[in-house]
Write a protein that holds these residues in place. Structure first.
Motif, mmCIF file in Angstrom:
data_model
loop_
_atom_site.group_PDB
_atom_site.id
_atom_site.type_symbol
_atom_site.label_atom_id
_atom_site.label_comp_id
_atom_site.label_asym_id
_atom_site.label_seq_id
_atom_site.Cartn_x
_atom_site.Cartn_y
_atom_site.Cartn_z
ATOM 1 N N ALA A 37 1.009 -1.027 -0.115
ATOM 2 C CA ALA A 37 0.051 -0.038 -0.018
ATOM 3 C C ALA A 37 0.770 1.257 0.015
ATOM 4 O O ALA A 37 2.009 1.182 0.698
ATOM 5 N N SER A 47 -1.232 -2.780 4.452
ATOM 6 C CA SER A 47 -2.386 -2.189 4.864
ATOM 7 C C SER A 47 -3.813 -2.959 4.238
ATOM 8 O O SER A 47 -3.534 -3.827 3.324
ATOM 9 N N THR A 48 -5.116 -2.501 4.766
ATOM 10 C CA THR A 48 -6.125 -2.875 4.360
ATOM 11 C C THR A 48 -6.652 -1.995 3.126
ATOM 12 O O THR A 48 -7.652 -2.223 2.771
ATOM 13 N N SER A 49 -5.924 -0.931 3.065
ATOM 14 C CA SER A 49 -6.409 0.248 2.170
ATOM 15 C C SER A 49 -5.219 0.216 1.113
ATOM 16 O O SER A 49 -4.105 0.022 1.358
ATOM 17 N N GLU A 74 -4.245 2.597 -0.775
ATOM 18 C CA GLU A 74 -3.466 3.868 -0.584
ATOM 19 C C GLU A 74 -3.753 4.694 0.430
ATOM 20 O O GLU A 74 -5.076 4.824 1.060
ATOM 21 N N ILE A 75 -2.786 5.236 1.354
ATOM 22 C CA ILE A 75 -2.964 5.905 2.453
ATOM 23 C C ILE A 75 -2.607 7.330 2.439
ATOM 24 O O ILE A 75 -1.251 7.720 1.902
#
Length: 84
Positions: free
Chosen positions: A14, A28-30, A32-33
């Motif tokens: 990510a 991550s579970t996203s 993009e952060i």
């Protein structure tokens, strides 16, 4: 082994971005952060930090603890001279 269909999708690469610039990659579970502040642009880490003291709190704190330090040192020197 995790149960199927109950866990979020894991993205091992990510992208963490700040101001449109990719800073690092993390898991991550996203996918993009987006962050506003990180150690590369935070004033504390870049050395540009300024203490804003509108009510004199920092000065009062420094005076209070400077006096306590002097008082402790004075008492210690008096007690050491009495024991000699």
């Amino acid at each position: 082994m995790p149960k199927p269909n109950i866990h979020p999708t894991w993205y091992p690469e990510a992208k963490v971005t700040c101001n449109g610039e990719v800073i690092m990659t993390v898991g991550s579970t996203s996918p993009e952060i987006n962050v506003e502040v990180w150690s590369g642009n935070h004033p504390f880490y870049t050395g540009t930090q300024k203490i804003i003291d509108t009510e004199g709190r920092v000065d009062r704190f420094q005076k209070r603890y400077a006096m306590i330090g002097k008082k402790v040192n004075k008492e210690a020197s008096e007690s050491s001279s009495e024991t000699k």
